[in-house]
Write a protein that holds these residues in place. Structure first.
Motif, mmCIF file in Angstrom:
data_model
loop_
_atom_site.group_PDB
_atom_site.id
_atom_site.type_symbol
_atom_site.label_atom_id
_atom_site.label_comp_id
_atom_site.label_asym_id
_atom_site.label_seq_id
_atom_site.Cartn_x
_atom_site.Cartn_y
_atom_site.Cartn_z
ATOM 1 N N SER A 126 0.218 -4.640 -2.279
ATOM 2 C CA SER A 126 -0.432 -3.392 -2.673
ATOM 3 C C SER A 126 0.005 -2.217 -1.820
ATOM 4 O O SER A 126 0.168 -1.099 -2.328
ATOM 5 C CB SER A 126 -1.955 -3.555 -2.600
ATOM 6 O OG SER A 126 -2.378 -4.612 -3.441
ATOM 7 N N TYR A 154 7.452 -5.973 -9.230
ATOM 8 C CA TYR A 154 6.601 -6.510 -8.180
ATOM 9 C C TYR A 154 6.027 -7.867 -8.580
ATOM 10 O O TYR A 154 5.728 -8.710 -7.732
ATOM 11 C CB TYR A 154 5.469 -5.539 -7.857
ATOM 12 C CG TYR A 154 5.905 -4.417 -6.944
ATOM 13 C CD1 TYR A 154 6.117 -4.649 -5.598
ATOM 14 C CD2 TYR A 154 6.114 -3.137 -7.441
ATOM 15 C CE1 TYR A 154 6.534 -3.617 -4.752
ATOM 16 C CE2 TYR A 154 6.527 -2.102 -6.615
ATOM 17 C CZ TYR A 154 6.735 -2.354 -5.271
ATOM 18 O OH TYR A 154 7.151 -1.337 -4.453
ATOM 19 N N GLU A 197 -0.593 -4.928 -10.080
ATOM 20 C CA GLU A 197 0.121 -3.675 -9.857
ATOM 21 C C GLU A 197 1.054 -3.346 -11.023
ATOM 22 O O GLU A 197 1.223 -2.180 -11.388
ATOM 23 C CB GLU A 197 0.929 -3.750 -8.556
ATOM 24 C CG GLU A 197 0.085 -3.798 -7.289
ATOM 25 C CD GLU A 197 -0.625 -2.474 -7.007
ATOM 26 O OE1 GLU A 197 -0.290 -1.458 -7.647
ATOM 27 O OE2 GLU A 197 -1.522 -2.470 -6.140
ATOM 28 N N ASP A 198 1.662 -4.384 -11.627
ATOM 29 C CA ASP A 198 2.571 -4.151 -12.757
ATOM 30 C C ASP A 198 1.826 -3.798 -14.035
ATOM 31 O O ASP A 198 2.293 -2.982 -14.835
ATOM 32 C CB ASP A 198 3.430 -5.399 -13.010
ATOM 33 C CG ASP A 198 4.599 -5.508 -12.031
ATOM 34 O OD1 ASP A 198 4.883 -4.502 -11.346
ATOM 35 O OD2 ASP A 198 5.213 -6.589 -11.954
ATOM 36 N N GLY A 252 -2.278 1.701 -10.305
ATOM 37 C CA GLY A 252 -1.819 1.616 -8.934
ATOM 38 C C GLY A 252 -2.991 1.421 -7.989
ATOM 39 O O GLY A 252 -3.958 2.179 -8.017
ATOM 40 N N GLN A 268 12.081 -7.338 -5.264
ATOM 41 C CA GLN A 268 11.702 -6.142 -6.021
ATOM 42 C C GLN A 268 12.898 -5.214 -6.206
ATOM 43 O O GLN A 268 13.074 -4.586 -7.253
ATOM 44 C CB GLN A 268 10.565 -5.413 -5.289
ATOM 45 C CG GLN A 268 9.841 -4.365 -6.130
ATOM 46 C CD GLN A 268 10.590 -3.040 -6.203
ATOM 47 O OE1 GLN A 268 11.305 -2.688 -5.258
ATOM 48 N NE2 GLN A 268 10.413 -2.314 -7.304
ATOM 49 N N GLU A 312 5.449 3.216 -2.381
ATOM 50 C CA GLU A 312 6.522 3.566 -3.317
ATOM 51 C C GLU A 312 6.029 4.581 -4.353
ATOM 52 O O GLU A 312 6.760 5.503 -4.740
ATOM 53 C CB GLU A 312 7.056 2.320 -4.026
ATOM 54 C CG GLU A 312 8.215 2.643 -4.954
ATOM 55 C CD GLU A 312 8.818 1.411 -5.610
ATOM 56 O OE1 GLU A 312 9.443 1.557 -6.669
ATOM 57 O OE2 GLU A 312 8.653 0.323 -5.059
ATOM 58 N N SER A 313 4.773 4.441 -4.774
ATOM 59 C CA SER A 313 4.235 5.345 -5.795
ATOM 60 C C SER A 313 4.130 6.780 -5.288
ATOM 61 O O SER A 313 4.182 7.724 -6.070
ATOM 62 C CB SER A 313 2.863 4.862 -6.269
ATOM 63 O OG SER A 313 1.887 5.013 -5.245
ATOM 64 N N GLY A 323 0.660 -8.726 -7.437
ATOM 65 C CA GLY A 323 1.868 -8.214 -8.082
ATOM 66 C C GLY A 323 1.669 -8.000 -9.575
ATOM 67 O O GLY A 323 2.106 -6.988 -10.143
ATOM 68 N N ALA A 340 3.463 -1.231 -3.040
ATOM 69 C CA ALA A 340 3.381 -0.501 -4.303
ATOM 70 C C ALA A 340 2.826 0.906 -4.091
ATOM 71 O O ALA A 340 3.296 1.876 -4.697
ATOM 72 C CB ALA A 340 2.505 -1.268 -5.291
#
Length: 430
Positions: A253, A62, A378-379, A383, A56, A259-260, A375, A256
């Motif tokens: 998840s 992701y 999430e992309d 989110g 990543q 990070e969000s 992944g 992600a």
């Protein structure tokens, strides 16, 4: 006339009033494989998350990170049963030594390619031997317990202890990998994983005296038949695929999610909370003298897992997600412990290492599919959409378990053993 030959009396032959960890750990020779086994299995918990974080970082996707990790998981799932079968035939040492060498080299090659921003297909190529050569330490330790305990009531305690040990690695492994990748360098997780695999694997292989004996030609039919031929093992494979979907879906998840919110360091903490719940419930399961049949316990425990996993996607705060992760982890351990316990009664000793690796491979395959799908979700979606994967995986596995649970009913050892591996076969031990 058949008989079970035992050349080394066990101090655990008498039925204890209550299975206990203290009595288990006093088993003769146990510590000689437990300590190196713990060191050798630690890298397994670091592999997937290290790949996800490294890829990543180098690609910014992701989806790409999940796909690379998935190739590793699929390779492990496909090759792990053959590794287990080879260990049953030729001995664990003969499989471990070349395996850890290949894994170390291929892991370092994958790291170098990722840092060089190689195309995704090159990462896929490197991921194949990296996953295929993952040492199957957990199944090998469980097989050694089987030799030492030989149908003792402590076998269920040993299964619980191994689950706790596995989950202890999943508490420290992701924390260590995340800390290395986020504070040192994105490649530090995989480099450390490769080094620990090499050192720990060779130390475990050196404990030759505790590995199961390689049986002679008289047991060739057991050795050459696949453990997957046992109907109950196939049901357990489906169950463990669902468990793998929880591991994989949460890894992507959670990364992600943290990070969000601008707190990537919380990833290891949240995943460690999930693994801690698994570990704590495993300790409790191993301390209980269960009266309910294992296949019934599995149905109840798995229903609880599907219910809690189905709530993950609704969480939108760190505290709620940590609480739900803890509950999901607490529901996984009983399912894992009961599944491994059922293998002891469903599969003859000469095929158990392979049977354990089928289950381990099923977790890896479910994890691989989950990281890929999560992944992509999430992309492409919102989110937290990746948390839908654990829900779908556990619900599908629960439906399969309910439909085929009768295949998990075990038969007495002095009668016909389940089809596909053979029946009325005497068990030879050290």
């Amino acid at each position: 006339m058949e008989s079970t030959v035992t050349t080394e009396p066990s101090d655990n032959s008498a039925t204890p009033p209550r299975p206990g960890y203290g009595q288990l750990l006093r088993t003769r020779g146990a510590w000689t494989f437990l300590l190196p086994g713990f060191a050798a299995r630690q890298p397994f918990a670091m592999l997937t998350i290290s790949i996800v974080l490294l890829v990543q970082h180098t690609t910014g996707s992701y989806g790409a990170a999940g796909a690379a990790a998935a190739v590793t998981g699929v390779s492990m799932a496909l090759f792990a049963p053959y590794s287990g079968r080879l260990a049953d035939r030729h001995g664990q040492r003969a499989v471990l030594i070349p395996g850890v060498l290949v894994h170390t080299v291929s892991g370092l090659v994958f790291t170098a390619l990722a840092l060089a921003h190689a195309p995704l297909w090159a990462l896929f190529v490197a991921a194949v031997p990296t996953g295929a050569s993952v040492p199957q330490i957990g199944p090998m330790v469980r097989a050694r317990w089987g030799v030492r305990l030989q149908d003792s009531p402590l076998m269920s305690t040993a299964a619980a202890f191994e689950s706790v040990t596995d989950e202890l690695t999943f508490v420290f492994g992701p924390l260590l990998a995340t800390a290395l990748c986020t504070t040192v360098t994105p490649a530090a997780g995989l480099v450390t994983e490769a080094a620990l695999t090499l050192v720990g694997g060779l130390l475990f292989a050196a404990r030759k005296s505790t590995q199961p004996q390689v049986t002679d030609a008289g047991h060739a039919r057991v050795r050459h038949a696949s453990a997957l031929g046992v109907p109950g093992v196939r049901v357990l494979v489906a169950v463990f695929l669902g468990i793998g979907s929880v591991f994989g879906g949460m890894q992507v998840s959670l990364a992600a999610f943290t990070e969000s919110i601008g707190e990537p360091g919380l990833n290891g903490v949240l995943y460690g909370t999930f693994a801690a719940g698994n570990m704590l419930s495993g300790v409790v399961c191993g301390a209980i003298a269960w009266k309910a049949a294992p296949h019934r316990r599995l149905v109840v425990g798995y229903a609880a897992l599907a219910l809690t996993a189905s709530a993950l996607w609704t969480s939108h705060s760190v505290l709620v997600l940590a609480g739900l992760g803890l509950l999901v982890g607490m529901c996984i351990a009983p399912a894992l412990i009961t599944g491994y316990t059922l293998v002891e009664s469903l599969v003859p000793a000469g095929a158990r290492t392979e049977a354990f690796t089928w289950l381990t491979g099923a977790v890896a395959l479910g994890q691989a599919a989950a990281v890929t799908v999560a992944g992509q979700l999430e992309d492409r979606l919102w989110g937290g959409a990746g948390f839908l994967v654990p829900m779908a995986g556990t619900v599908l596995a629960l439906v399969t378990l309910l439909a085929l649970r009768s295949r998990l009913v075990t038969r007495p050892r002095n009668r016909t053993v389940a089809r596909g591996v053979g029946h009325r076969v005497p068990v030879t031990v050290d």
